[in-house]
Design a protein around this motif. Sequence first.
Motif, mmCIF file in Angstrom:
data_model
loop_
_atom_site.group_PDB
_atom_site.id
_atom_site.type_symbol
_atom_site.label_atom_id
_atom_site.label_comp_id
_atom_site.label_asym_id
_atom_site.label_seq_id
_atom_site.Cartn_x
_atom_site.Cartn_y
_atom_site.Cartn_z
ATOM 1 N N PRO A 17 36.911 15.371 9.194
ATOM 2 C CA PRO A 17 37.468 15.303 7.837
ATOM 3 C C PRO A 17 37.504 13.886 7.265
ATOM 4 O O PRO A 17 37.326 13.700 6.074
ATOM 5 C CB PRO A 17 38.881 15.851 8.016
ATOM 6 C CG PRO A 17 38.786 16.774 9.175
ATOM 7 C CD PRO A 17 37.766 16.157 10.097
ATOM 8 N N ASN A 18 37.733 12.885 8.105
ATOM 9 C CA ASN A 18 37.763 11.508 7.602
ATOM 10 C C ASN A 18 36.391 10.853 7.569
ATOM 11 O O ASN A 18 36.252 9.736 7.098
ATOM 12 C CB ASN A 18 38.688 10.639 8.464
ATOM 13 C CG ASN A 18 40.145 10.906 8.180
ATOM 14 O OD1 ASN A 18 40.471 11.710 7.314
ATOM 15 N ND2 ASN A 18 41.022 10.237 8.898
ATOM 16 N N LEU A 97 35.001 6.618 -10.007
ATOM 17 C CA LEU A 97 34.483 7.986 -9.993
ATOM 18 C C LEU A 97 33.500 8.161 -8.836
ATOM 19 O O LEU A 97 33.544 9.143 -8.093
ATOM 20 C CB LEU A 97 33.793 8.289 -11.330
ATOM 21 C CG LEU A 97 33.219 9.691 -11.490
ATOM 22 C CD1 LEU A 97 34.336 10.719 -11.517
ATOM 23 C CD2 LEU A 97 32.398 9.798 -12.770
ATOM 24 N N HIS A 100 35.222 8.410 -5.553
ATOM 25 C CA HIS A 100 35.857 9.722 -5.376
ATOM 26 C C HIS A 100 34.824 10.769 -4.957
ATOM 27 O O HIS A 100 35.070 11.559 -4.045
ATOM 28 C CB HIS A 100 36.556 10.153 -6.670
ATOM 29 C CG HIS A 100 37.435 11.351 -6.496
ATOM 30 N ND1 HIS A 100 38.787 11.253 -6.248
ATOM 31 C CD2 HIS A 100 37.163 12.676 -6.486
ATOM 32 C CE1 HIS A 100 39.300 12.461 -6.109
ATOM 33 N NE2 HIS A 100 38.334 13.349 -6.255
ATOM 34 N N VAL A 101 33.667 10.751 -5.613
ATOM 35 C CA VAL A 101 32.617 11.717 -5.263
ATOM 36 C C VAL A 101 32.172 11.501 -3.814
ATOM 37 O O VAL A 101 31.998 12.453 -3.054
ATOM 38 C CB VAL A 101 31.421 11.593 -6.239
ATOM 39 C CG1 VAL A 101 30.234 12.412 -5.757
ATOM 40 C CG2 VAL A 101 31.826 12.025 -7.642
ATOM 41 N N SER A 103 33.924 10.450 -1.421
ATOM 42 C CA SER A 103 34.993 10.822 -0.481
ATOM 43 C C SER A 103 34.989 12.304 -0.126
ATOM 44 O O SER A 103 35.591 12.701 0.861
ATOM 45 C CB SER A 103 36.371 10.484 -1.076
ATOM 46 O OG SER A 103 36.474 9.117 -1.374
ATOM 47 N N GLN A 104 34.359 13.136 -0.960
ATOM 48 C CA GLN A 104 34.413 14.586 -0.744
ATOM 49 C C GLN A 104 33.250 15.038 0.138
ATOM 50 O O GLN A 104 32.098 14.835 -0.221
ATOM 51 C CB GLN A 104 34.351 15.339 -2.083
ATOM 52 C CG GLN A 104 35.340 14.849 -3.142
ATOM 53 C CD GLN A 104 36.797 15.038 -2.757
ATOM 54 O OE1 GLN A 104 37.132 15.951 -1.999
ATOM 55 N NE2 GLN A 104 37.671 14.177 -3.258
ATOM 56 N N PRO A 105 33.551 15.689 1.270
ATOM 57 C CA PRO A 105 32.465 16.165 2.142
ATOM 58 C C PRO A 105 31.628 17.243 1.448
ATOM 59 O O PRO A 105 32.128 17.955 0.578
ATOM 60 C CB PRO A 105 33.203 16.784 3.335
ATOM 61 C CG PRO A 105 34.629 16.405 3.207
ATOM 62 C CD PRO A 105 34.878 16.041 1.786
ATOM 63 N N ASN A 107 29.588 20.814 1.231
ATOM 64 C CA ASN A 107 29.895 22.172 1.678
ATOM 65 C C ASN A 107 28.780 22.653 2.612
ATOM 66 O O ASN A 107 27.644 22.840 2.185
ATOM 67 C CB ASN A 107 29.989 23.052 0.431
ATOM 68 C CG ASN A 107 30.406 24.465 0.735
ATOM 69 O OD1 ASN A 107 30.226 24.958 1.848
ATOM 70 N ND2 ASN A 107 30.963 25.121 -0.248
ATOM 71 N N ALA A 240 40.159 8.851 4.914
ATOM 72 C CA ALA A 240 39.254 9.764 4.209
ATOM 73 C C ALA A 240 38.794 9.237 2.852
ATOM 74 O O ALA A 240 37.781 9.678 2.327
ATOM 75 C CB ALA A 240 39.934 11.116 4.018
ATOM 76 N N GLU A 241 39.546 8.306 2.279
ATOM 77 C CA GLU A 241 39.213 7.854 0.925
ATOM 78 C C GLU A 241 38.202 6.714 0.954
ATOM 79 O O GLU A 241 38.489 5.628 1.455
ATOM 80 C CB GLU A 241 40.485 7.402 0.195
ATOM 81 C CG GLU A 241 40.227 7.092 -1.271
ATOM 82 C CD GLU A 241 41.410 6.431 -1.962
ATOM 83 O OE1 GLU A 241 42.461 6.237 -1.331
ATOM 84 O OE2 GLU A 241 41.259 6.092 -3.151
ATOM 85 N N SER A 441 39.995 3.265 2.265
ATOM 86 C CA SER A 441 41.237 2.728 1.708
ATOM 87 C C SER A 441 42.076 1.953 2.715
ATOM 88 O O SER A 441 42.831 1.069 2.334
ATOM 89 C CB SER A 441 42.066 3.860 1.108
ATOM 90 O OG SER A 441 42.255 4.889 2.058
#
Lengths: 474, 474
Positions: A17-18, A97, A100-101, A103-105, A107, A240-241, A441
């Motif tokens: 997850p991280n 932005l 943030h994108v 940071s998201q795993p 799918n 994770a960030e 972060s």
Amino acid sequence: MQALTGLDSSFLYLETPNMPMHVGGLDIYEGSLTFDEFKEFFSKRIHLAPRLRQRLIEVPLSIDHPYWIDDPDFNIDLHLQHMALPKPGDWKSLRKLTSHVFSQPLNRSRPLWEFVFVEGLENIPQVPKGSVAVISKIHHAAIDGASGAEMLGLLFDVTKEPREVPPEKPRELEPIPSDINLLYKSTMNYIKRPFKLPGLLYETAKSTLAAGKISRIQPSDVPRTIMNAPRTILNQAVSAERKWDTALLSLPRIKALKNAVEGATLNDVVMAICTGALRRYLLEKNELPDKPLIAMVPVSTRTKDEKDDMGNQVSAMLVQLPTDEEDPLKQLIRLQANTKRGKQYQGAIGAKQLTEYADFVPFGLGAQAARLYTRMNVSKYHSPLFNVIITNVPGPQIPLYMNGKKMLAHMGMAPIFDGMGLILPIFSYNGVLSISPTSCSNIMPDVSKFSRYLREAANTLEASVLALDKKKEK
Amino acid sequence: MQALTGLDSSFLYLETPNMPMHVGGLDIYEGSLTFDEFKEFFSKRIHLAPRLRQRLIEVPLSIDHPYWIDDPDFNIDLHLQHMALPKPGDWKSLRKLTSHVFSQPLNRSRPLWEFVFVEGLENIPQVPKGSVAVISKIHHAAIDGASGAEMLGLLFDVTKEPREVPPEKPRELEPIPSDINLLYKSTMNYIKRPFKLPGLLYETAKSTLAAGKISRIQPSDVPRTIMNAPRTILNQAVSAERKWDTALLSLPRIKALKNAVEGATLNDVVMAICTGALRRYLLEKNELPDKPLIAMVPVSTRTKDEKDDMGNQVSAMLVQLPTDEEDPLKQLIRLQANTKRGKQYQGAIGAKQLTEYADFVPFGLGAQAARLYTRMNVSKYHSPLFNVIITNVPGPQIPLYMNGKKMLAHMGMAPIFDGMGLILPIFSYNGVLSISPTSCSNIMPDVSKFSRYLREAANTLEASVLALDKKKEK
């Protein structure tokens, strides 16, 4: 149906997850490309990169690496997002932005990529109003740096007028294999290599458990006493960030600098700039170790024949960064000597051999070892093997066009992981070099400060070189 | 640490790549709220809803439902995204963006929610320029409709001036339990209910395997021959791409309509509007079945004492929608009779009993049955139990404020699943009723047409009522 290589699937096993294991990019296009034009253009060429419409299937009981299959439910709309930058539409908004994108795993039940089309770049210096950006994300298991460069070639044109791309021939999708078929196929794969396996497996298990999976791509005959890296604040568990930024440098300026030291390459100059920024950043926080930092520099080992299929074929070079040296010119001189030595070591081991080695980690061992490494916080107790990763991918030095719109800049993003909280992906394109620190972060919350230090390190090195030239003239 | 209830965790088991099990919302706020204000305001109150900083941990071997734990790595920045609407900033752009956000599953390794703060609402009728929208997503396992209404209460104020919220007391995070502790705790839970379990388990397994998990909340003593729903194009396997829109109606206008039929409730009028739109939509596609459609209407069964903890405590009512009737007034008359009967059935079974029943599906049976249901395409071979889900959650009829900015509208989104490709979440707030059809790309690609039909069905019903009044006057 195509089995993933050992190295490609290791990026799946390493993912937590991280630690999402995708690579990414931020591209900026000149002029008013609309989302609908972008989607139409991209849809017409997507068949040139088959991996973009394939998804993973896992083998039951994890006795073999996963396979790629053509996704019968592929829907491009799930992979393209359309948005605008919030006001004031400046670089800070875009950088946030993009972070943030990143940071998201991705799918895992869909093809492993995503594009975000961003309008509203209203206040970015040197970017004309009305320009758009595309943030891209592709899983490392599906692509590596060199394949990325190939993808640029597939999707872009070297002329303003887009070339004709032959439409896709009607294709018949393979049926999704049942669990039983997968087990059969995997068993057959396994049977074909029974004699090679046990020794390799034992060695791999030993080294993987001891030092984390990454040790497999370390040139092991480099004396450990020389190459051991100091502990730094960069080498901790990651959060994770993602924190991401970029420093854009003029390529001709950088090229001019390499002439200051005989035998120095463009790569040496770039490493000197990274060295300068790292030294200043760590020094300011009172965290600069006495010993010089070690950088891991991946090197693509794919041969010309292998270029058609995407996938990772990478070995590594370890380079000492002279962070213990204050003078930028002396840093460059030492780097020139270090990288020359680094290349000799790597050449001695043989790139192909390293790659084959990575192809033999069955039984989910990679996953378990990587998880163990993370869970036991091994990184807290032993010295890191290296402190930072620097990837330098040369791109085309002519302008590229997407649907007639010129790409102004390409900036990269790459995964970090526990014990390795900073990576510096470097791309050169059309006279511009981008160094894009990617961190998180808890390790580098002030990544923008670091990217400023990169720009300023280039200036400082340039000033030293100019001073040297003047001295020579006298 | 808190174990999930059976019904709550069933939403985890039911989740597949095509069926993310989150509920969502789109809220529009008047005036120029900035993202930083929003984040600061929200951060100060987030401790009022503990679930928002908790994440799941799964029990090894799946012998018990998962648990909630306080997330030691909670980072609000991973849950808040900031963007703007692409040009022209109209309802179509907002609807598309919202649909895209709803299509992406939540990340199970983090607290199960996400907010997207959207600027640039420049061209939406009745929305002042400079207004902002917040798209929210919360996993169904963490919240239900009624808890959602409570959350509104926690995070919003009834006055323009925000009320003082006491800051959080310093809290000590529970350590994350080890696998061994979890096994011990689960075994203890299991031991406490050994005698109740076997019979229930058998019954549950039987009905779950036969008809999918949803049958557990069907009032089983309603005669099947009466309640069997016809097959429709709405009852097929769903795709991953959500199609979402909304119809906003004036609540006083709707309320006036219920007086036209004696004993009719507001809910009956809303159902009549849904009936009218469904009939027209299916008729136009030549897909209207002869038999009337059946709607499943969830009813909250939580008692007053249980209001503090979020979680799903829901039973269901099945209502015949008179889609075989053309006249809107006659539709309303029949609905009034149907829902009265529906409530009697549901009352006879006892809401509490249904809830307890759902609390006993251990051993991952729920997951396996749900997957089996999906995989075997059971929905293709038997008649659906109902055709559409309609959830009607009454909200406050006074304006709510978030950090001094009035909320103009609240629109809902809820999960669909294989065999049940359309859900109509209905919210009423401050004189406005929103009906928000949520479907997917293969079942209702033209969802905006359907939302127009909802608005027009309200007009048609109103015209019939006015005509009736005139007749009475004569």
